[in-house]
Design a protein around this motif. Structure first.
Motif, PDB file in Angstrom:
ATOM      1  N   THR A  49       0.528  -1.248   0.255  1.00 61.76           N
ATOM      2  CA  THR A  49       0.072  -0.113   0.026  1.00 61.76           C
ATOM      3  C   THR A  49       1.184   1.464  -0.095  1.00 61.76           C
ATOM      4  N   GLU A  50       0.303   2.158  -1.035  1.00 60.08           N
ATOM      5  CA  GLU A  50       0.718   3.476  -0.598  1.00 60.08           C
ATOM      6  C   GLU A  50       0.024   4.660  -0.618  1.00 60.08           C
ATOM      7  N   ALA A  51       0.524   6.132  -0.049  1.00 59.46           N
ATOM      8  CA  ALA A  51      -0.356   7.014  -0.352  1.00 59.46           C
ATOM      9  C   ALA A  51       0.971   8.366  -0.163  1.00 59.46           C
ATOM     10  N   ASP A  52      -0.484   9.284   0.274  1.00 60.83           N
ATOM     11  CA  ASP A  52       0.276  10.459  -0.503  1.00 60.83           C
ATOM     12  C   ASP A  52       1.554  11.455   1.312  1.00 60.83           C
ATOM     13  N   TYR A  53       2.244  11.557   1.152  1.00 64.00           N
ATOM     14  CA  TYR A  53       3.141  12.332   2.376  1.00 64.00           C
ATOM     15  C   TYR A  53       3.545  13.600   2.059  1.00 64.00           C
ATOM     16  N   GLN A  54       3.041  14.423   1.259  1.00 66.74           N
ATOM     17  CA  GLN A  54       3.737  15.192   0.350  1.00 66.74           C
ATOM     18  C   GLN A  54       2.328  16.312   0.800  1.00 66.74           C
ATOM     19  N   GLY A  55       1.111  16.342   0.728  1.00 64.75           N
ATOM     20  CA  GLY A  55       0.572  16.970   0.682  1.00 64.75           C
ATOM     21  C   GLY A  55      -0.679  17.509  -0.537  1.00 64.75           C
ATOM     22  N   ARG A  56      -0.446  16.219  -1.653  1.00 68.89           N
ATOM     23  CA  ARG A  56      -0.659  16.562  -2.699  1.00 68.89           C
ATOM     24  C   ARG A  56      -2.193  16.749  -3.233  1.00 68.89           C
ATOM     25  N   SER A  57      -2.650  17.501  -4.334  1.00 68.75           N
ATOM     26  CA  SER A  57      -3.924  17.050  -4.697  1.00 68.75           C
ATOM     27  C   SER A  57      -4.461  16.061  -4.804  1.00 68.75           C
ATOM     28  N   LEU A  58      -6.076  15.315  -5.126  1.00 66.64           N
ATOM     29  CA  LEU A  58      -6.390  14.449  -4.938  1.00 66.64           C
ATOM     30  C   LEU A  58      -6.011  13.972  -6.447  1.00 66.64           C
ATOM     31  N   LYS A  59      -5.953  15.062  -7.884  1.00 65.09           N
ATOM     32  CA  LYS A  59      -5.248  15.237  -8.853  1.00 65.09           C
ATOM     33  C   LYS A  59      -3.700  14.462  -9.185  1.00 65.09           C
ATOM     34  N   ALA A  60      -3.538  15.589  -8.728  1.00 73.90           N
ATOM     35  CA  ALA A  60      -1.571  14.533  -8.087  1.00 73.90           C
ATOM     36  C   ALA A  60      -1.508  13.179  -7.324  1.00 73.90           C
ATOM     37  N   GLN A  61      -2.541  13.414  -6.519  1.00 73.04           N
ATOM     38  CA  GLN A  61      -2.162  11.760  -6.031  1.00 73.04           C
ATOM     39  C   GLN A  61      -2.577  10.651  -7.017  1.00 73.04           C
ATOM     40  N   PHE A  62      -4.152  10.961  -8.003  1.00 69.15           N
ATOM     41  CA  PHE A  62      -3.729   9.843  -8.782  1.00 69.15           C
ATOM     42  C   PHE A  62      -3.193   9.564 -10.036  1.00 69.15           C
ATOM     43  N   LYS A  63      -1.815  11.161 -10.123  1.00 67.23           N
ATOM     44  CA  LYS A  63      -0.774  10.417 -10.515  1.00 67.23           C
ATOM     45  C   LYS A  63       0.277   9.804 -10.173  1.00 67.23           C
ATOM     46  N   GLN A  64       0.388  10.096  -9.250  1.00 64.56           N
ATOM     47  CA  GLN A  64       1.281   9.540  -8.585  1.00 64.56           C
ATOM     48  C   GLN A  64       1.217   7.926  -8.164  1.00 64.56           C
ATOM     49  N   ALA A  65      -0.525   7.692  -8.153  1.00 66.96           N
ATOM     50  CA  ALA A  65      -0.837   5.890  -7.873  1.00 66.96           C
ATOM     51  C   ALA A  65      -0.281   6.047  -8.869  1.00 66.96           C
ATOM     52  N   ASP A  66      -0.129   6.180 -10.291  1.00 64.80           N
ATOM     53  CA  ASP A  66       0.173   5.342 -12.032  1.00 64.80           C
ATOM     54  C   ASP A  66       1.476   5.348 -11.194  1.00 64.80           C
ATOM     55  N   LYS A  67       2.346   6.210 -10.667  1.00 60.32           N
ATOM     56  CA  LYS A  67       3.777   6.032 -10.668  1.00 60.32           C
ATOM     57  C   LYS A  67       3.972   5.000  -9.989  1.00 60.32           C
ATOM     58  N   HIS A  68       3.503   4.541  -9.064  1.00 58.13           N
ATOM     59  CA  HIS A  68       3.349   3.402  -8.006  1.00 58.13           C
ATOM     60  C   HIS A  68       3.479   2.476  -8.565  1.00 58.13           C
TER      61      HIS A  68
END
Length: 438
Positions: A374-393
């Motif tokens: 499991t991964e999550a956001d630890y940098q205070g990203r927006s929801l859109k940016a979190q979805f992009k990060q999810a793709d990178k992971h």
């Protein structure tokens, strides 16, 4: 900026996954034969390698990395040599695995008098100060096995079978592998053969390189391994080991070949194969990757029945092999095999706003405790940016938590491929995610 030392590499990402995968395949391949894992120190006393590998070998004479503390190094410089150091102060980084394993077997009495043979395997970094080139580093990695206490020629054959099974399990086409075997004799017949080769070199000294002339007095059999083309041509007419075996060694060698034939293992006898280390006796073998001769040998080994005595133990037969990770990776790349695979998928937990962070933390903790990557956001990203990060992971699912979910004690599971979404009770989140992953 500091850079890595010459002849080393950083293992990360796909390269690290490939090394981990190679170890996993080794464990799976060796387990049915009863091999247990061992790890020996990266540093050993110099005598461990001098006794085992041989003082005349290039490994000991030219390539072995010596280790000194700062204070000891000052003493060595002042004295002009390390002759005044105690044996325990004369250390070296291991250039190969067998000598250290045999030292450990002697020190820990792995094979007591009348005891059963012991079977060990390792996956460790090795160190040699040679010229770095593709597939050949100063810190490299090997997977190897050592079988101590088994004089039976069946052990020789089974070691070779295990090696070929290992290559097949990694994904190398057996048709692309060339297995060469030979017998180097033993203490009964090898000295006389060694003397014949020595005399042959001396008789042709004017045709041989300086290093081979030196080898004539130190270890004449190593002249078969000379990289000088003309020396190799001259040595083609030298006496051959299989023509000078005693009856016992000849019988042993014939039985090894019969076992290999029975197992359907293709091989070619190479009477010039001597391997590079002094401890080998009787059976030696080496495997080349044939589609690309530049890759060369990707593994090999042999029998070393006198090594335990050299390391201070009682007479105990031994046999083993080692496979170089970096060399095998070249062969796998040529085969089109991606041993590292893709980055493992995960589940990403996203919060729609900053206030959802405690709920995201709880959901992430629950999933990880259920064994789900499991991964999550630890940098205070927006929801859109979190979805992009999810793709990178490489996330296959995204768990979305917003005010409505918190109020209803639920979570939304979003399929990152189809974008399908489903709401589930928070206390069932781990179970429902596990179901969808399965």
């Amino acid at each position: 900026m500091a850079n890595k030392a010459e002849g080393t590499e950083d293992l990360f990402g796909a390269r690290m996954r490939a090394w981990e995968r190679m170890q996993a395949v080794a464990r799976q391949t060796f387990a049915p034969y009863g091999f247990a894992a061992i790890e020996t120190p990266a540093m050993e006393q110099v005598s461990t390698f001098v006794h085992g590998i041989g003082e005349s070998t290039d490994v000991v004479r030219k390539e072995m990395f010596r280790v000194f503390s700062g204070a000891l190094l000052d003493r060595v410089f002042a004295a002009g040599s390390d002759a005044g150091l105690k044996p325990k102060q004369r250390l070296a980084m291991r250039p190969e695995g067998t000598a250290g394993v045999v030292r450990a077997a002697v020190e820990n009495n792995f094979v007591p008098q009348g005891g059963a043979p012991v079977k060990l395997w390792y996956a460790e970094p090795m160190f040699r100060g040679e010229r770095p080139q593709k597939g050949r580093l100063r810190q490299f990695h090997q997977v190897g096995v050592e079988w101590l206490g088994a004089p039976d020629p069946a052990a020789d054959a089974e070691c070779i079978i295990i090696l070929m099974d290992f290559y097949r399990a990694l994904g190398i086409d057996p048709a692309h592998l060339h297995l060469a075997i030979n017998s180097m004799g033993d203490a009964a017949c090898r000295p006389a053969y060694r003397e014949k080769v020595r005399q042959f070199i001396l008789d042709h000294a004017d045709e041989m390189c300086e290093e081979c002339r030196e080898r004539a007095e130190i270890n004449p059999l190593r002249a078969f391994d000379c990289k000088n083309d003309h020396c190799r041509e001259v040595m083609a007419a030298a006496p051959l080991a299989h023509e000078n075996l005693c009856e016992e060694c000849a019988t042993h060698y014939e039985q090894v070949k019969r076992y290999l034939d029975e197992a359907g293992i293709a091989y070619e006898e190479d009477p010039t194969l001597v391997r590079g280390l002094d401890y080998y006796t009787r059976t030696v073998f080496e495997v080349d990757y044939t589609p690309d001769p530049a890759i060369g040998a990707i593994g090999g080994g042999g029998r070393y029945d006198g090594l335990m005595e050299l390391e201070g133990g009682k007479p105990t037969p031994g046999i083993g092999f080692a496979v170089g990770f970096e060399r095998v990776m070249l062969a796998l790349e040529a085969e089109g095999v991606n041993l590292g695979g893709e980055e493992p998928s995960c589940v990403y937990v996203a919060g729609t706003e900053a206030e959802m962070r405690p709920a995201v933390f709880s959901a992430t903790l629950a999933l990880r405790r259920a064994g789900i990557r499991t991964e999550a956001d630890y940098q205070g990203r927006s929801l859109k940016a979190q979805f992009k990060q999810a793709d990178k992971h490489n996330a296959s699912l995204c768990v979305v938590i917003g005010p409505d979910e918190v109020a209803a004690h639920t979570a939304t599971i979003r399929d990152m491929g189809t974008h399908e979404q489903v709401s589930v009770p928070m206390d069932e989140l781990a179970a429902r995610v596990a179901e969808r992953l399965a």
